[in-house]
Design a protein around this motif. Structure first.
Motif, PDB file in Angstrom:
ATOM      1  N   LEU A 306       0.873  -1.280   0.021  1.00  0.00           N
ATOM      2  CA  LEU A 306       0.245  -0.276  -0.098  1.00  0.00           C
ATOM      3  C   LEU A 306       0.977   1.276   0.310  1.00  0.00           C
ATOM      4  O   LEU A 306       1.892   1.238   0.224  1.00  0.00           O
ATOM      5  CB  LEU A 306      -1.320  -0.325   1.002  1.00  0.00           C
ATOM      6  CG  LEU A 306      -1.925  -1.283   1.139  1.00  0.00           C
ATOM      7  CD1 LEU A 306      -2.412  -0.652   2.239  1.00  0.00           C
ATOM      8  CD2 LEU A 306      -2.792  -1.200  -0.431  1.00  0.00           C
ATOM      9  N   LYS A 307       0.511   2.190  -0.483  1.00  0.00           N
ATOM     10  CA  LYS A 307       0.817   3.329  -1.074  1.00  0.00           C
ATOM     11  C   LYS A 307      -0.050   4.514   0.925  1.00  0.00           C
ATOM     12  O   LYS A 307      -0.837   3.793   0.960  1.00  0.00           O
ATOM     13  CB  LYS A 307       0.290   4.427  -1.664  1.00  0.00           C
ATOM     14  CG  LYS A 307       1.030   3.334  -2.683  1.00  0.00           C
ATOM     15  CD  LYS A 307       1.056   4.403  -4.623  1.00  0.00           C
ATOM     16  CE  LYS A 307       0.857   3.794  -6.070  1.00  0.00           C
ATOM     17  NZ  LYS A 307       0.834   4.673  -6.682  1.00  0.00           N
ATOM     18  N   GLU A 310      -3.547   4.347   1.740  1.00  0.00           N
ATOM     19  CA  GLU A 310      -4.523   4.322   1.511  1.00  0.00           C
ATOM     20  C   GLU A 310      -4.548   3.300   2.833  1.00  0.00           C
ATOM     21  O   GLU A 310      -3.773   2.514   2.939  1.00  0.00           O
ATOM     22  CB  GLU A 310      -3.871   3.136   0.312  1.00  0.00           C
ATOM     23  CG  GLU A 310      -3.660   4.251  -0.762  1.00  0.00           C
ATOM     24  CD  GLU A 310      -3.061   3.073  -1.909  1.00  0.00           C
ATOM     25  OE1 GLU A 310      -2.792   3.148  -2.953  1.00  0.00           O
ATOM     26  OE2 GLU A 310      -2.194   2.181  -1.808  1.00  0.00           O
ATOM     27  N   ASP A 311      -6.336   2.411   1.689  1.00  0.00           N
ATOM     28  CA  ASP A 311      -6.905   1.254   2.536  1.00  0.00           C
ATOM     29  C   ASP A 311      -7.313   0.703   2.329  1.00  0.00           C
ATOM     30  O   ASP A 311      -8.787   0.840   2.194  1.00  0.00           O
ATOM     31  CB  ASP A 311      -7.495   2.376   3.678  1.00  0.00           C
ATOM     32  CG  ASP A 311      -8.659   1.649   5.220  1.00  0.00           C
ATOM     33  OD1 ASP A 311      -8.344   0.175   5.457  1.00  0.00           O
ATOM     34  OD2 ASP A 311      -8.795   1.700   6.183  1.00  0.00           O
ATOM     35  N   VAL A 312      -7.029  -0.693   2.689  1.00  0.00           N
ATOM     36  CA  VAL A 312      -7.966  -1.546   1.897  1.00  0.00           C
ATOM     37  C   VAL A 312      -9.171  -1.903   1.988  1.00  0.00           C
ATOM     38  O   VAL A 312     -10.540  -2.760   1.386  1.00  0.00           O
ATOM     39  CB  VAL A 312      -7.204  -3.028   2.610  1.00  0.00           C
ATOM     40  CG1 VAL A 312      -5.746  -3.401   1.431  1.00  0.00           C
ATOM     41  CG2 VAL A 312      -7.325  -3.863   3.403  1.00  0.00           C
ATOM     42  N   LEU A 319      -7.478  -3.645  -5.287  1.00  0.00           N
ATOM     43  CA  LEU A 319      -5.741  -3.601  -5.646  1.00  0.00           C
ATOM     44  C   LEU A 319      -5.907  -4.889  -7.072  1.00  0.00           C
ATOM     45  O   LEU A 319      -4.598  -5.061  -7.651  1.00  0.00           O
ATOM     46  CB  LEU A 319      -4.556  -4.065  -4.608  1.00  0.00           C
ATOM     47  CG  LEU A 319      -4.480  -3.463  -3.831  1.00  0.00           C
ATOM     48  CD1 LEU A 319      -3.294  -3.928  -2.932  1.00  0.00           C
ATOM     49  CD2 LEU A 319      -3.649  -1.899  -4.025  1.00  0.00           C
TER      50      LEU A 319
END
Length: 366
Positions: A306-307, A310-312, A319
């Motif tokens: 992740l950059k 960013e939050d999945v 992604l």
């Protein structure tokens, strides 16, 4: 004559000694970290909370230790220089500390010049660990976004379901009437497959839009894990992925919505199957830790990179090519509705891991 019971007066040395002890105890009683540095960036004083928040031992913050030599303390150097240069205090600054643990610490701090005899003699930092608070804030923000987007999408997506069902049905009828050798069969099959993909996305949108009221019943962790792996076994076989499930012996019963909880685990497992690919593996392990049951899902894929920011679990973040970005958002919503928690990390041996924690007791549920 009555004998006095008053304790003898302290000597000057004793008074000074007790005064130093008193101030030391006051500093150590504070929940916030306090760190004082002289003009050369050497530690003058640090309390217990400072060591705890920075994740370093007392010896590292002993008087005389230099700012740039103390692990993880060098991140404060820019603030130190700024206060000395401006002579003005800094408020509400934030920094990330890499403590070597799975999660980085988020520190909120203020800094002010240390004034003695109307002259700046150093800098005093006051800081606290904001990691848990920020996690709750992010969880609340995600739930707010889910609720708002759910209301927006529910009406639109519902209207798409009927025409897509018709398209899918008509394509299936065409496939039955045509032989596989007919060139039109491939076109009908493509329509049927793509319509199925759209219907799946519609189901996700509608599932995302519905209120997430859970209906906990007495169940076992084995039931939840078994339902989840059953939902994913066909996909694992299709992708050539080895799906394993290991459950700790003698786990107690728990209160949970079996269907919802299994759906959340299945969403994570399916992502793991896609990431692992042909010849890969996904494992689900179930164990107890205190008053929680922990479901850990690990895959042998490339891990999650992740950059910053960013939050999945954020809605529509994905992604995966062609992903809707709702699978993990739904997972987060289901688990928090159980008053549980979910997090992800990349284990040292590679791949990605998701850790889902659900409370044992019904009283812990909303």
């Amino acid at each position: 004559m009555k004998k006095s019971t008053r304790p003898p007066a302290a000597t000057a040395d004793e008074a000074g000694h007790h005064g130093e002890d008193y101030h030391s105890h006051v500093l150590d009683a504070l929940a916030s970290g306090v760190l004082a540095l002289d003009l050369d960036g050497r530690v003058v004083a640090a309390n217990e909370a400072a060591c705890a928040h920075l994740g370093i031992g007392h010896h590292a913050l002993a008087p005389g230790a230099r700012l740039e030599k103390v692990p993880r303390l060098e991140t404060m150097a820019p603030f130190f220089e700024q206060v000395l240069k401006s002579g003005e205090p800094l408020e509400r600054q934030e920094l990330l500390l890499d403590t070597g643990e799975e999660d980085r610490k988020e520190i909120g701090l203020s800094a002010a010049p240390l004034m003695i005899d109307d002259a700046i003699r150093g800098v005093v930092f006051l800081f606290t660990d904001m990691t848990v608070r920020r996690k709750f804030e992010r969880a609340a923000e995600i739930n707010r976004q889910l609720a708002a987007l759910g209301e927006l999408t529910a009406g639109v997506v519902h209207e798409l379901r009927n025409p897509m069902s018709v398209i899918s049905a008509m394509a299936e009828i065409l496939m039955r009437k045509l032989s596989e050798a007919d060139e039109r069969y491939a076109a009908a099959e493509t329509i049927f497959r793509e319509a199925g993909s759209v219907e799946k996305a519609i189901s996700q949108f509608l599932g995302f839009a519905r209120p997430y009221d859970v209906h906990p019943v007495h169940c076992t962790p084995e039931e939840i894990a078994g339902r989840a792996t059953q939902l994913c076994s066909r996909r694992a076989d299709k992708h050539g992925v080895n799906l394993r499930c290991e459950i700790e012996a003698d786990l107690p019963g728990m209160q949970a919505d079996v269907g919802r909880a299994a759906q959340a685990l299945a969403n994570i497992i399916n992502n793991g199957i896609d990431a692992a690919g042909q010849g890969g593996a996904v494992s689900l392990t179930v164990r107890r830790e205190g008053s929680e049951i922990v479901f850990e899902i690990t895959d042998t894929g490339p891990g999650i990179q992740l950059k910053s920011g960013e939050d999945v679990f954020k809605p529509f973040f994905t992604l995966k090519e062609g992903g809707t970005g709702l699978g993990l958002a739904i997972v987060h919503r289901i688990i928090t509705a159980h008053n549980g928690s979910v997090r992800h990390f990349n284990p040292p041996e590679g791949g990605a891991s998701f850790e889902v924690r659900l409370p044992l007791e019904r009283g812990a549920l909303r």
